[in-house]
Design a protein around this motif. Structure first.
Motif, PDB file in Angstrom:
ATOM      1  N   ALA A  68      40.289  38.509  38.170  1.00  0.00           N
ATOM      2  CA  ALA A  68      40.528  37.092  38.414  1.00  0.00           C
ATOM      3  C   ALA A  68      39.559  36.497  39.431  1.00  0.00           C
ATOM      4  CB  ALA A  68      41.968  36.875  38.890  1.00  0.00           C
ATOM      5  N   ILE A  69      39.111  37.287  40.393  1.00  0.00           N
ATOM      6  CA  ILE A  69      38.303  36.749  41.490  1.00  0.00           C
ATOM      7  C   ILE A  69      37.002  36.090  41.003  1.00  0.00           C
ATOM      8  CG2 ILE A  69      37.001  37.353  43.570  1.00  0.00           C
ATOM      9  CD1 ILE A  69      40.100  37.174  43.848  1.00  0.00           C
ATOM     10  N   PRO A  70      36.272  36.671  40.033  1.00  0.00           N
ATOM     11  CA  PRO A  70      35.023  36.017  39.600  1.00  0.00           C
ATOM     12  C   PRO A  70      35.222  34.614  39.024  1.00  0.00           C
ATOM     13  CG  PRO A  70      35.057  38.302  38.890  1.00  0.00           C
ATOM     14  CD  PRO A  70      36.426  37.992  39.400  1.00  0.00           C
ATOM     15  N   ARG A  71      36.410  34.326  38.445  1.00  0.00           N
ATOM     16  CA  ARG A  71      36.642  33.006  37.865  1.00  0.00           C
ATOM     17  C   ARG A  71      37.568  32.151  38.726  1.00  0.00           C
ATOM     18  NH1 ARG A  71      41.588  33.503  35.087  1.00  0.00           N
ATOM     19  NH2 ARG A  71      42.249  35.670  34.861  1.00  0.00           N
ATOM     20  N   ALA A  72      37.842  32.602  39.939  1.00  0.00           N
ATOM     21  CA  ALA A  72      38.746  31.861  40.822  1.00  0.00           C
ATOM     22  C   ALA A  72      38.104  30.579  41.323  1.00  0.00           C
ATOM     23  CB  ALA A  72      39.154  32.736  42.005  1.00  0.00           C
ATOM     24  N   GLY A  73      38.902  29.502  41.301  1.00  0.00           N
ATOM     25  CA  GLY A  73      38.466  28.270  41.945  1.00  0.00           C
ATOM     26  C   GLY A  73      38.892  28.239  43.391  1.00  0.00           C
ATOM     27  N   ALA A  74      39.965  28.965  43.715  1.00  0.00           N
ATOM     28  CA  ALA A  74      40.469  29.104  45.078  1.00  0.00           C
ATOM     29  C   ALA A  74      41.469  30.245  45.097  1.00  0.00           C
ATOM     30  CB  ALA A  74      41.128  27.814  45.555  1.00  0.00           C
ATOM     31  N   VAL A  75      41.675  30.800  46.283  1.00  0.00           N
ATOM     32  CA  VAL A  75      42.680  31.834  46.485  1.00  0.00           C
ATOM     33  C   VAL A  75      43.665  31.333  47.532  1.00  0.00           C
ATOM     34  CG1 VAL A  75      43.144  34.181  47.300  1.00  0.00           C
ATOM     35  CG2 VAL A  75      41.129  33.732  45.886  1.00  0.00           C
ATOM     36  N   VAL A  76      44.944  31.432  47.209  1.00  0.00           N
ATOM     37  CA  VAL A  76      45.994  31.049  48.157  1.00  0.00           C
ATOM     38  C   VAL A  76      46.704  32.308  48.618  1.00  0.00           C
ATOM     39  CG1 VAL A  76      48.111  29.737  48.541  1.00  0.00           C
ATOM     40  CG2 VAL A  76      46.307  28.797  47.075  1.00  0.00           C
ATOM     41  N   ASP A 133      45.650  40.887  60.878  1.00  0.00           N
ATOM     42  CA  ASP A 133      44.619  41.876  60.571  1.00  0.00           C
ATOM     43  C   ASP A 133      44.475  42.065  59.060  1.00  0.00           C
ATOM     44  OD1 ASP A 133      42.710  43.961  61.403  1.00  0.00           O
ATOM     45  OD2 ASP A 133      44.162  45.336  60.518  1.00  0.00           O
ATOM     46  N   TYR A 134      45.600  42.181  58.353  1.00  0.00           N
ATOM     47  CA  TYR A 134      45.536  42.339  56.893  1.00  0.00           C
ATOM     48  C   TYR A 134      45.033  41.066  56.217  1.00  0.00           C
ATOM     49  CZ  TYR A 134      47.841  46.886  56.919  1.00  0.00           C
ATOM     50  OH  TYR A 134      48.131  48.214  57.101  1.00  0.00           O
ATOM     51  N   LEU A 135      45.446  39.910  56.711  1.00  0.00           N
ATOM     52  CA  LEU A 135      44.965  38.660  56.131  1.00  0.00           C
ATOM     53  C   LEU A 135      43.462  38.506  56.332  1.00  0.00           C
ATOM     54  CD1 LEU A 135      47.838  36.260  57.221  1.00  0.00           C
ATOM     55  CD2 LEU A 135      47.291  36.943  54.879  1.00  0.00           C
ATOM     56  N   GLU A 136      42.988  38.903  57.507  1.00  0.00           N
ATOM     57  CA  GLU A 136      41.557  38.785  57.771  1.00  0.00           C
ATOM     58  C   GLU A 136      40.759  39.778  56.922  1.00  0.00           C
ATOM     59  OE1 GLU A 136      37.749  37.991  59.021  1.00  0.00           O
ATOM     60  OE2 GLU A 136      39.558  36.794  58.836  1.00  0.00           O
ATOM     61  N   TYR A 188      32.949  38.300  51.107  1.00  0.00           N
ATOM     62  CA  TYR A 188      31.828  39.190  50.821  1.00  0.00           C
ATOM     63  C   TYR A 188      31.362  39.049  49.377  1.00  0.00           C
ATOM     64  CZ  TYR A 188      29.085  43.476  50.397  1.00  0.00           C
ATOM     65  OH  TYR A 188      28.068  44.376  50.158  1.00  0.00           O
ATOM     66  N   VAL A 189      32.313  38.957  48.445  1.00  0.00           N
ATOM     67  CA  VAL A 189      31.942  38.882  47.030  1.00  0.00           C
ATOM     68  C   VAL A 189      31.761  37.442  46.544  1.00  0.00           C
ATOM     69  CG1 VAL A 189      32.997  41.085  46.466  1.00  0.00           C
ATOM     70  CG2 VAL A 189      34.370  39.028  46.299  1.00  0.00           C
TER      71      VAL A 189
END
Length: 256
Positions: free
Chosen positions: A75-83, A143-146, A154-155
């Motif tokens: 999903a990440i390559p076609r994501a417009g945003a991540v919530v 820490d986990y959120l960061e 990074y990607v």
């Protein structure tokens, strides 16, 4: 895939969340139910939805989903945003350490498991009045959120990431106690400021519903007007960063 095909692929709203994202006033629902706030947001934007969530998930589980679930990778390559609609569970009182509580399901034989679970359910509301410990301390939540945000950056450096402040509840199973919320908010606010992560305050959006008779009787999950309010707050946070990311993507790259 041809260039014309690529142009018709709609962006995905990728949501890493807990059960607040897919529960309504009467219980859990399939993730494609149009009344759920992720689907309301995606419909308004003309996007698709990739909702990855489970009851009881914390920020640690969101990190594990990002790193271990191949559906998220796709999903990440076609994501417009991540919530990152996660962290509310982190701030709830958890008298029994999370690692031990999650092992209850593995106890055998089943009769013993039922006895242990019943004992835990009886003690949990009483000990919750201590307000401590919480499921995940604020320092670890951040820490986990960061780690999650940094991995996404990074990607996909241009990918907008939205965070959330914990919801509120009046849940008897937690003794109606939420002493961990304010420390969590302080830690999240500092992280948001340092890393420029837009935040949505779920409590502001859902409080009128939670305090009404229209919420889920369990006192923690929301009614439909809360889903509408959360969607509106998400859209308010998303639209500027999505527009900014689109502008940056279209900007011509400088020639060397």
């Amino acid at each position: 895939m041809t260039s014309s095909d690529e142009a018709t692929v709609r962006p995905a709203l990728v949501v890493l969340a807990d059960s607040l994202s897919y529960y309504g006033p009467e219980g859990g629902l399939p993730v494609d139910d149009p009344r759920l706030w992720p689907n309301l947001v995606a419909a308004e934007l003309g996007w698709t939805v990739e909702l990855v969530a489970r009851i009881g998930w914390t920020s640690r589980d969101a990190w594990w989903a990002l790193t271990q679930d191949p559906r998220v990778w796709a999903a990440i390559p076609r994501a417009g945003a991540v919530v990152l609609a996660i962290g509310g569970m982190d701030s709830l009182p958890s008298p029994l350490p999370t690692a031990l509580r999650e092992q209850i399901r593995y106890i055998r034989p089943p009769a013993l498991r039922r006895v242990v679970r019943a004992g835990y359910q009886a003690v949990q509301p009483v000990l919750s009045h201590l307000g401590w410990p919480v499921a995940l301390p604020p320092r670890l939540s951040v820490d986990y959120l960061e780690q999650t945000r940094a991995a996404l950056a990074y990607v996909r450096p241009e990918l907008p990431v939205i965070g959330t402040y914990p919801s509120v509840h009046r849940c008897d199973a937690y003794g109606r106690v939420h002493a961990g919320r304010e420390p969590a908010v302080r830690a999240l606010r500092a992280w948001s400021s340092e890393k420029s992560v837009p935040m949505v305050d779920l409590a502001d959006a859902v409080r009128p519903n939670i305090e009404s008779e229209n919420a889920n009787p369990d006192g923690i999950h929301w009614g439909w007007d809360a889903h509408v309010a959360v969607a509106a707050a998400m859209l308010e946070a998303l639209r500027p960063v999505v527009a900014s990311a689109s502008t940056a993507k279209r900007a011509p790259k400088p020639t060397p």
